[in-house]
Design an enzyme around this catalytic site. Structure first.
Site, PDB file in Angstrom:
ATOM      1  N   ILE A  12      14.879  10.202  -6.760  1.00  0.00           N
ATOM      2  CA  ILE A  12      14.294  11.047  -7.806  1.00  0.00           C
ATOM      3  C   ILE A  12      15.245  12.191  -8.158  1.00  0.00           C
ATOM      4  CG2 ILE A  12      12.287  12.431  -8.477  1.00  0.00           C
ATOM      5  CD1 ILE A  12      10.709  10.871  -6.321  1.00  0.00           C
ATOM      6  N   ASP A  31      22.898  17.504  -0.251  1.00  0.00           N
ATOM      7  CA  ASP A  31      22.300  16.296   0.314  1.00  0.00           C
ATOM      8  C   ASP A  31      22.989  16.014   1.640  1.00  0.00           C
ATOM      9  OD1 ASP A  31      21.482  13.439   0.734  1.00  0.00           O
ATOM     10  OD2 ASP A  31      20.707  13.660  -1.313  1.00  0.00           O
ATOM     11  N   PHE A  80      13.996  18.463  -3.317  1.00  0.00           N
ATOM     12  CA  PHE A  80      13.654  17.062  -3.070  1.00  0.00           C
ATOM     13  C   PHE A  80      13.896  16.646  -1.623  1.00  0.00           C
ATOM     14  CE2 PHE A  80      14.957  16.903  -7.624  1.00  0.00           C
ATOM     15  CZ  PHE A  80      13.819  16.326  -8.163  1.00  0.00           C
ATOM     16  N   SER A 124       3.408  15.396  -3.196  1.00  0.00           N
ATOM     17  CA  SER A 124       3.001  13.992  -3.219  1.00  0.00           C
ATOM     18  C   SER A 124       1.498  13.869  -3.397  1.00  0.00           C
ATOM     19  CB  SER A 124       3.416  13.332  -1.906  1.00  0.00           C
ATOM     20  OG  SER A 124       2.792  12.088  -1.736  1.00  0.00           O
ATOM     21  N   TYR A 148       3.537  12.142   6.982  1.00  0.00           N
ATOM     22  CA  TYR A 148       4.314  12.448   5.775  1.00  0.00           C
ATOM     23  C   TYR A 148       3.469  13.276   4.806  1.00  0.00           C
ATOM     24  CZ  TYR A 148       6.072  11.863   1.046  1.00  0.00           C
ATOM     25  OH  TYR A 148       6.484  12.098  -0.239  1.00  0.00           O
ATOM     26  N   LYS A 152       3.665  17.461   3.389  1.00  0.00           N
ATOM     27  CA  LYS A 152       3.601  17.929   2.009  1.00  0.00           C
ATOM     28  C   LYS A 152       2.462  18.939   1.839  1.00  0.00           C
ATOM     29  CE  LYS A 152       7.051  15.545   0.409  1.00  0.00           C
ATOM     30  NZ  LYS A 152       8.305  16.206  -0.001  1.00  0.00           N
ATOM     31  N   TYR A 176       3.646  13.997  -6.972  1.00  0.00           N
ATOM     32  CA  TYR A 176       4.033  12.704  -7.530  1.00  0.00           C
ATOM     33  C   TYR A 176       3.024  11.644  -7.130  1.00  0.00           C
ATOM     34  CZ  TYR A 176       8.698  14.838  -6.948  1.00  0.00           C
ATOM     35  OH  TYR A 176       9.782  15.656  -6.925  1.00  0.00           O
ATOM     36  N   ARG A 230      -2.172   1.792  -7.086  1.00  0.00           N
ATOM     37  CA  ARG A 230      -1.440   3.045  -7.172  1.00  0.00           C
ATOM     38  C   ARG A 230      -1.116   3.372  -8.623  1.00  0.00           C
ATOM     39  NH1 ARG A 230      -3.181   2.840  -2.920  1.00  0.00           N
ATOM     40  NH2 ARG A 230      -2.206   3.128  -0.846  1.00  0.00           N
ATOM     41  N   ARG A 289      -1.409  -1.638   6.342  1.00  0.00           N
ATOM     42  CA  ARG A 289      -0.408  -0.770   6.951  1.00  0.00           C
ATOM     43  C   ARG A 289      -1.057   0.559   7.335  1.00  0.00           C
ATOM     44  NH1 ARG A 289       4.714   0.330   3.268  1.00  0.00           N
ATOM     45  NH2 ARG A 289       3.030   1.166   1.956  1.00  0.00           N
TER      46      ARG A 289
END
Length: 330
Positions: A12, A31, A80, A124, A148, A152, A176, A230, A289
């Protein structure tokens, strides 16, 4: 504006840099290359026809990050950088909490110290937990279903509390939904190191023959065909949402969903990919999952009303661009 983009060589981040440069902004990239490739920098410079300053470092290295803030004097930050695999986070929670939350705290601290008012945060839809779609920015943030998502949610709370205590610090939290697709040049796209954790790069690798088959995690959800639903958004639309956020005149902490407002199932994505690219995919249904929910899609009215942004590209463009990128990978 001069904008620091952390994780700028990632999926992204790289697309966002293209859109920022198009609008005349100066970009500095950080990065650590843990989930990105240095060759992406060459591709970015080829697309933008501009030299882009790059620093290889992890954002949790506070001393090096502060030296960069002093050296460059930024007007804005887009953050990011972070680990992003939902499934992996379940088994590596400490790594995710440290990398994702500590990096946010360090950057917020440096922004305040060095008077960088604009902080665009890569959040997210997972912060909505297992609530009921469609999700709006005022939907309750239930406990997330994986570490995860929790990183966020924690980072969002940290930024909101920091904005409350520090007037003039104006974070924008962008939630997102599910980015897929690639740049039309075929030079930029989702290129994970090792086995993909996200759906689309796995689809394209199966189509290319790199992977034998695609695993569809569960077909017994309460959805149109039993597979997870989604809100898939083209990565270029998502990138343009960041440009809209960084250019907006906003005060205090603000939250926006970035999605299309429509849900698409995994099987629908597979069928669209097969139809648009004339390729048959080998896939199998396997167990659900850990950490996944049945349905997630956005209420996107606020982004349209406040930022003047909305997604323009559809599933057809997403699957075609993703395959074009995969075919161009050497």
């Amino acid at each position: 504006m001069k904008i620091l983009v952390t994780g700028g060589l990632g999926y992204i981040g790289s697309h966002t840099i293209v859109e920022l440069v198009k609008k005349g902004h100066d970009v500095v990239i950080v990065d650590d290359l843990s989930n990105a490739q240095l060759e992406t920098l060459d591709k970015l410079e080829s697309i933008t026809n501009k030299r882009l300053p790059f620093y290889e470092m992890n954002v949790t290295d506070e001393k090096r990050m502060e030296a960069l803030f002093i050296q460059e004097s930024f007007d804005a930050l887009i953050h990011f950088a972070g680990f992003k695999a939902v499934g992996e986070s379940v088994y590596k929670p400490l790594e995710y909490y440290y990398n994702n939350v500590v990096s946010t705290m360090i950057l917020a601290k440096l922004c305040i110290k060095h008077h960088v008012a604009k902080f665009i945060f890569s959040s997210s839809a997972t912060v909505y937990g297992d609530g009921v779609a469609p999700f709006s920015e005022t939907s309750p943030l239930l406990r997330t279903t994986n570490p995860y998502g929790e990183t966020k949610a924690m980072s969002e709370r940290i930024l909101m509390d920091t904005a409350f205590a520090n007037k003039g610090f104006n974070p924008v939290l962008l939630r997102y939904f599910n980015p897929i697709g690639a740049h039309e040049s075929g030079l930029l796209g989702e290129l994970p190191n090792g086995i993909p954790n996200n759906l689309m790069p796995y689809v394209t690798q199966v189509a290319k023959g790199i992977r034998e088959k695609l695993s569809v995690y569960g077909n017994d959800y309460d959805t149109i065909d039993g597979t997870g639903v989604r809100d898939y958004i083209h990565v270029v639309d998502l990138a343009k949402g960041h440009v809209a956020a960084v250019e907006a005149d906003l005060n205090g902490a603000n939250v926006f969903n970035l999605g299309t407002g429509k849900g698409t199932s995994v099987l629908e994505i597979i069928k669209a990919f097969e139809s648009e690219n004339n390729i048959k995919l080998n896939y199998q249904i396997v167990d659900r999952r850990a950490g996944d929910i049945a349905t997630s899609y956005a209420d996107v009215k606020k982004a349209k009303e406040v930022l003047g942004w909305e997604a323009k590209l559809g599933i057809k463009e997403m699957v075609k661009d993703a395959w074009y990128f995969e075919k161009n990978i050497k």
